[in-house]
Design an enzyme around this catalytic site. Structure first.
Site, PDB file in Angstrom:
ATOM      1  N   GLU A  41       0.996  -1.127   0.038  1.00 59.24           N
ATOM      2  CA  GLU A  41       0.035   0.216  -0.015  1.00 59.24           C
ATOM      3  C   GLU A  41       1.000   1.289  -0.039  1.00 59.24           C
ATOM      4  O   GLU A  41       0.507   2.347  -0.539  1.00 59.24           O
ATOM      5  CB  GLU A  41      -1.021   0.046   1.313  1.00 59.24           C
ATOM      6  CG  GLU A  41      -2.162  -0.968   0.973  1.00 59.24           C
ATOM      7  CD  GLU A  41      -2.891  -0.932   0.012  1.00 59.24           C
ATOM      8  OE1 GLU A  41      -3.196   0.441  -0.645  1.00 59.24           O
ATOM      9  OE2 GLU A  41      -3.712  -1.851  -0.699  1.00 59.24           O
ATOM     10  N   TYR A 124      -6.308   6.136   5.076  1.00 60.08           N
ATOM     11  CA  TYR A 124      -6.374   5.181   4.001  1.00 60.08           C
ATOM     12  C   TYR A 124      -5.704   3.732   4.155  1.00 60.08           C
ATOM     13  O   TYR A 124      -6.121   2.819   4.214  1.00 60.08           O
ATOM     14  CB  TYR A 124      -5.867   5.703   2.469  1.00 60.08           C
ATOM     15  CG  TYR A 124      -5.567   4.730   1.619  1.00 60.08           C
ATOM     16  CD1 TYR A 124      -6.843   4.040   1.056  1.00 60.08           C
ATOM     17  CD2 TYR A 124      -4.380   4.193   1.366  1.00 60.08           C
ATOM     18  CE1 TYR A 124      -6.572   3.081   0.001  1.00 60.08           C
ATOM     19  CE2 TYR A 124      -4.258   3.079   0.434  1.00 60.08           C
ATOM     20  CZ  TYR A 124      -5.365   2.584  -0.144  1.00 60.08           C
ATOM     21  OH  TYR A 124      -5.168   1.503  -1.108  1.00 60.08           O
ATOM     22  N   ASP A 142      -9.293   5.973  -1.107  1.00 61.67           N
ATOM     23  CA  ASP A 142      -8.237   6.695  -1.981  1.00 61.67           C
ATOM     24  C   ASP A 142      -8.811   7.141  -3.188  1.00 61.67           C
ATOM     25  O   ASP A 142      -9.896   7.471  -3.210  1.00 61.67           O
ATOM     26  CB  ASP A 142      -7.029   5.763  -2.317  1.00 61.67           C
ATOM     27  CG  ASP A 142      -7.796   4.427  -3.336  1.00 61.67           C
ATOM     28  OD1 ASP A 142      -8.819   4.756  -3.635  1.00 61.67           O
ATOM     29  OD2 ASP A 142      -6.667   4.052  -3.953  1.00 61.67           O
TER      30      ASP A 142
END
Length: 340
Positions: A41, A124, A142
């Protein structure tokens, strides 16, 4: 907002599509390891999936565990990240890994309230790890998610504003599948990066077309709305390549600034009077560098500052070179090929 029946139908349509079409080949989706999900991520922020895959594979091979990341040599760590940019991210990851070792006995925390405390992890990334690794119904909002949901509900709020992200987090919390939250979040991301992409979307192929208000009303082109970002500040610099035989003068840039702690050819605002051998432009998020490149032979009497040293060309692979340094070096090699 939708009825309960519509929400159930929405979840089923999305997850049926994900089971059939989802990108299950991605290496970080092979299990629910929070470390691998975390690394992926952070790498995926502002970087294409296909670019990230080889970086991810190499990174987890070099640093297979949180402990390995926490104890990694900085030069090796930066070298592994070379080319991805935004080097503060990998530095923050190492600090966070050290936090996990110190504060959580080396075990990645499963509580979102604890995950968010780790250096470099925002809402996020916290939501992505919480849902994908621990099965918690946490939103991971996102740009892809905001694009999909703005079209689903014809939401015209400015997605550049933090308050708008909060709105989308609330919507996702309402509709997220409680049994498969990680798959739900990944499915929305997959949709937003392809079928519901920023350019040339194909809503007629979307499993969510019957739920998509913008598609039904012919307003797809209006969503999402994002105000224009400020233009980066332009800086004119000179890259001075000083050569002494097969060695080159390198300087370590100050910590905390752009390219902090990286080794580069000296970059100065007032350059030499000789003609540059080439030039390039490099854009950061808030700065735009216009760099002219000069080559000089070393002055034998030159005294070096504490942050400078001579580096042999053959030793360059041992150093993590940020993109501006790589561009300067490419110009030097191109110039040398012209001469010889």
């Amino acid at each position: 907002m939708w009825s309960d029946e519509t929400i159930v139908a929405f979840r089923k349509a999305l997850l049926d599509w994900y089971d059939a079409k989802g990108r299950d080949h991605l290496p970080w989706r092979m299990n629910q390891d929070p470390y691998r999900i975390w690394v992926s991520e952070i790498m995926l922020q502002q970087t294409q999936v296909n670019t990230v895959i080889p970086y991810f594979n190499r990174f987890v091979m070099l640093f297979p565990s949180i402990r390995d990341l926490a104890e990694a040599d900085e030069e090796v760590l930066l070298k592994a990240w070379e080319g991805l940019g935004y080097y503060s991210r990998v530095r923050n990851m190492q600090v966070a890994a050290q936090q996990v070792m110190t504060d959580y006995d080396g075990v990645f925390p499963s509580d979102p309230a604890e995950i968010i405390k780790l250096k470099g992890i925002g809402p996020y990334t916290c939501g992505a790890i919480s849902s994908m690794a621990f099965g918690l119904p946490e939103p991971a909002v996102d740009g892809n998610v905001m694009r999909v949901f703005s079209r689903l509900f014809e939401i015209g709020d400015d997605i550049a504003k933090p308050a708008t992200r909060k709105l989308f987090e609330l919507l996702v919390r309402i509709v997220i599948d409680p049994d498969r939250p990680g798959d739900f979040n990944q499915a929305i991301m997959d949709l937003g990066s392809d079928i519901c992409g920023p350019v040339n979307p194909r809503p007629e192929e979307s499993p969510l077309r019957e739920f998509n208000a913008a598609y039904k009303n012919g307003t797809m082109h209006l969503y999402p709305f994002k105000s224009k970002a400020k233009k980066p500040v332009v800086m004119d610099l000179h890259g001075v390549v000083v050569r002494r035989g097969n060695a080159y003068l390198m300087e370590k840039r100050p910590s905390g600034g752009l390219l902090g702690d990286f080794w580069t050819f000296p970059l100065v605002e007032e350059g030499p009077e000789d003609e540059p051998i080439g030039s390039f432009t490099h854009v950061f998020s808030h700065r735009k560098w216009r760099v002219q490149v000069h080559v000089q032979e070393a002055d034998s009497k030159r005294e070096l500052a504490d942050n400078m040293k001579w580096v042999l060309e053959e030793d360059f692979p041992e150093y993590a070179f940020a993109v501006p340094q790589q561009k300067m070096w490419e110009i030097v090699k191109k110039h040398e090929r012209k001469l010889f």
